[in-house]
Design an enzyme around this catalytic site. Structure first.
Site, PDB file in Angstrom:
ATOM      1  N   MET A   1       0.836  -1.206   0.000  1.00 21.16           N
ATOM      2  CA  MET A   1       0.000   0.000   0.000  1.00 21.16           C
ATOM      3  C   MET A   1       0.870   1.255   0.000  1.00 21.16           C
ATOM      4  SD  MET A   1      -3.413  -0.895   2.104  1.00 21.16           S
ATOM      5  CE  MET A   1      -2.782  -0.632   3.736  1.00 21.16           C
TER       6      MET A   1
ATOM      7  N   GLU B   1      11.892  -0.288   5.283  1.00 20.18           N
ATOM      8  CA  GLU B   1      12.860  -1.388   5.144  1.00 20.18           C
ATOM      9  C   GLU B   1      12.194  -2.771   5.119  1.00 20.18           C
ATOM     10  OE1 GLU B   1      16.143  -1.180   4.400  1.00 20.18           O
ATOM     11  OE2 GLU B   1      15.606   0.923   4.135  1.00 20.18           O
TER      12      GLU B   1
ATOM     13  N   HIS C   1       9.335  -3.467   3.536  1.00 16.92           N
ATOM     14  CA  HIS C   1       8.994  -3.647   2.123  1.00 16.92           C
ATOM     15  C   HIS C   1      10.268  -3.918   1.308  1.00 16.92           C
ATOM     16  CE1 HIS C   1       5.648  -0.840   3.468  1.00 16.92           C
ATOM     17  NE2 HIS C   1       4.956  -1.834   2.975  1.00 16.92           N
TER      18      HIS C   1
ATOM     19  N   ASP D   1       2.274  -9.420   8.893  1.00 16.48           N
ATOM     20  CA  ASP D   1       0.821  -9.554   8.773  1.00 16.48           C
ATOM     21  C   ASP D   1       0.515 -11.049   8.653  1.00 16.48           C
ATOM     22  OD1 ASP D   1      -0.146  -6.574   8.224  1.00 16.48           O
ATOM     23  OD2 ASP D   1       1.743  -6.894   7.190  1.00 16.48           O
TER      24      ASP D   1
ATOM     25  N   SER E   1       6.269  -0.434  10.340  1.00 18.61           N
ATOM     26  CA  SER E   1       4.925  -0.351   9.777  1.00 18.61           C
ATOM     27  C   SER E   1       4.725   1.056   9.232  1.00 18.61           C
ATOM     28  CB  SER E   1       3.886  -0.623  10.875  1.00 18.61           C
ATOM     29  OG  SER E   1       2.612  -0.184  10.445  1.00 18.61           O
TER      30      SER E   1
ATOM     31  N   ARG F   1       2.218   2.624   9.509  1.00 18.71           N
ATOM     32  CA  ARG F   1       1.380   3.341  10.482  1.00 18.71           C
ATOM     33  C   ARG F   1       2.175   3.872  11.676  1.00 18.71           C
ATOM     34  NH1 ARG F   1      -2.836  -0.658   8.698  1.00 18.71           N
ATOM     35  NH2 ARG F   1      -4.522   0.625   7.891  1.00 18.71           N
TER      36      ARG F   1
HETATM   37  P1  AMP Z   1       1.492  -2.993   3.423  1.00 18.79           P
HETATM   38  O1  AMP Z   1       2.079  -1.928   2.556  1.00 18.79           O
HETATM   39  O2  AMP Z   1       1.429  -2.634   4.860  1.00 18.79           O
HETATM   40  O3  AMP Z   1       0.211  -3.536   2.876  1.00 18.79           O
HETATM   41  O4  AMP Z   1       2.508  -4.216   3.375  1.00 18.79           O
HETATM   42  C1  AMP Z   1       2.923  -4.774   2.155  1.00 18.79           C
HETATM   43  C2  AMP Z   1       3.719  -6.025   2.428  1.00 18.79           C
HETATM   44  O5  AMP Z   1       4.854  -5.706   3.223  1.00 18.79           O
HETATM   45  C3  AMP Z   1       2.915  -7.066   3.221  1.00 18.79           C
HETATM   46  O6  AMP Z   1       3.210  -8.356   2.721  1.00 18.79           O
HETATM   47  C4  AMP Z   1       3.431  -6.879   4.615  1.00 18.79           C
HETATM   48  O7  AMP Z   1       3.332  -8.036   5.425  1.00 18.79           O
HETATM   49  C5  AMP Z   1       4.890  -6.542   4.357  1.00 18.79           C
HETATM   50  N1  AMP Z   1       5.463  -5.854   5.514  1.00 18.79           N
HETATM   51  C6  AMP Z   1       4.963  -4.778   6.167  1.00 18.79           C
HETATM   52  N2  AMP Z   1       5.718  -4.464   7.228  1.00 18.79           N
HETATM   53  C7  AMP Z   1       6.727  -5.382   7.257  1.00 18.79           C
HETATM   54  C8  AMP Z   1       7.845  -5.606   8.124  1.00 18.79           C
HETATM   55  N3  AMP Z   1       8.077  -4.847   9.175  1.00 18.79           N
HETATM   56  N4  AMP Z   1       8.660  -6.642   7.841  1.00 18.79           N
HETATM   57  C9  AMP Z   1       8.429  -7.452   6.774  1.00 18.79           C
HETATM   58  N5  AMP Z   1       7.404  -7.288   5.925  1.00 18.79           N
HETATM   59  C10 AMP Z   1       6.559  -6.268   6.164  1.00 18.79           C
END
Ligand code: AMP
Length: 283
Positions: free
Chosen positions: A30, A35, A37, A150, A185, A187
């Site tokens: 999203m 780091e 990602h 997640d 995160s 967030r």
């Molecule tokens: P998001 O942008 O939050 O939807 O996350 C995109 C992808 O990045 C998802 O597969 C998340 O699980 C992964 N992700 C988010 N935060 C982390 C993190 N701290 N370590 C590893 N992967 C992450």
């Protein structure tokens, strides 16, 4: 790096690559890349000829009172990170192209979607499964990379991929953390300085639970009590849930045996944080 804005263009690009025999690794996000990602992108880079990253803040997975409009969208920064990580295509579709007028089909992974976070965010995982299936159809990857951060999402996507015979290898990637243990995160930027300094206690609480599991004669309730004791001390915290579950079915663990996961969701002020760790049992 190619910037792609429509599902048609994405499908065409992917078809060209596949025709040449290039493997495709896909990292759905999203945006507001960090780091965590980057670690997924780097893994995809190592394992595939072509790497696609998508940035799509999916309206379908946000509840009416959630943070859809204020979710961070630092696109230029994200584009720079993708470029620097040798991404081949950055796919950033508009919501109207993803969900055109009359859009009516959704995907629900039964059971798993209503547990844990699903109890607190009704409809969230239906939104996630639907958009991920659509993105899979548009990108047609060989492998897709998801973070263990997640954990429930990862479990649901794996199940959907298996149930619907998608033929995509779903690759789990370890959680990347700050030095003090807080899981990265998008967030975390919402946290006030006081909340930010208290937030690592969440992970410390999960660690305390996992340590308890190694003691002889420990039971699931002891693991949860040990975690709760630490997490409840965070000033102003409200705990949505702390649960010890089977890592595949996400059902509550009745015994300390097999592959277990300790998961939690907390609220600190206006920010909701989730985290989880594996629990290694003594036998
Ligand atoms: P998001 O942008 O939050 O939807 O996350 C995109 C992808 O990045 C998802 O597969 C998340 O699980 C992964 N992700 C988010 N935060 C982390 C993190 N701290 N370590 C590893 N992967 C992450």
């Amino acid at each position: 790096m190619k910037l792609i804005r429509t599902p048609d263009e994405m499908q065409e690009m992917s078809a060209q690559w596949r025709k040449k025999g290039d493997s495709i690794g896909f990292v759905p996000t999203m945006g507001a890349l960090h780091e965590g990602h980057r670690s997924l992108i780097q893994r995809a880079r190592r394992e595939n000829r072509k790497v696609v990253v998508s940035i799509f803040v999916n309206p379908l997975q946000f509840g009416p009172a959630e943070d859809f409009t204020r979710y961070p969208r630092p696109f230029y920064q994200d584009r720079r990170m993708c470029d620097a990580s040798f991404v081949d295509a950055l796919y950033r579709p508009d919501p109207e192209r993803v969900y055109p007028d009359g859009f009516a089909t959704t995907v629900e992974v039964g059971g798993l979607s209503s547990l844990l976070d699903g109890e607190f965010r009704p409809g969230h995982f239906k939104g996630v499964a639907t958009v991920v299936l659509k993105l899979f159809q548009q990108v047609r990857p060989d492998r897709a990379y998801f973070g263990e951060k997640d954990f429930q999402q990862l479990t649901i996507i794996r199940r959907m991929t298996r149930d619907l015979d998608l033929g995509i290898d779903v690759v789990p990637c370890p959680t990347v953390r700050e030095r003090d243990g807080l899981a990265l995160s998008s967030r975390n930027v919402y946290l006030s300085p006081q909340e930010r300094s208290a937030a690592p206690k969440f992970h410390q609480g999960l660690d305390a639970g996992a340590a308890e599991a190694k003691k002889s004669r420990a039971k699931p309730k002891d693991v949860l009590a040990a975690a709760r004791k630490v997490v409840a001390r965070i000033p102003g915290v409200s705990i949505d849930y702390l649960r010890l579950v089977d890592a595949d079915s996400l059902a509550d663990a009745e015994r300390l045996r097999g592959r277990l996961r300790l998961l939690g969701a907390i609220r600190l002020g206006r920010t909701r944080l989730i985290d989880n760790i594996p629990v290694i049992c003594k036998d």
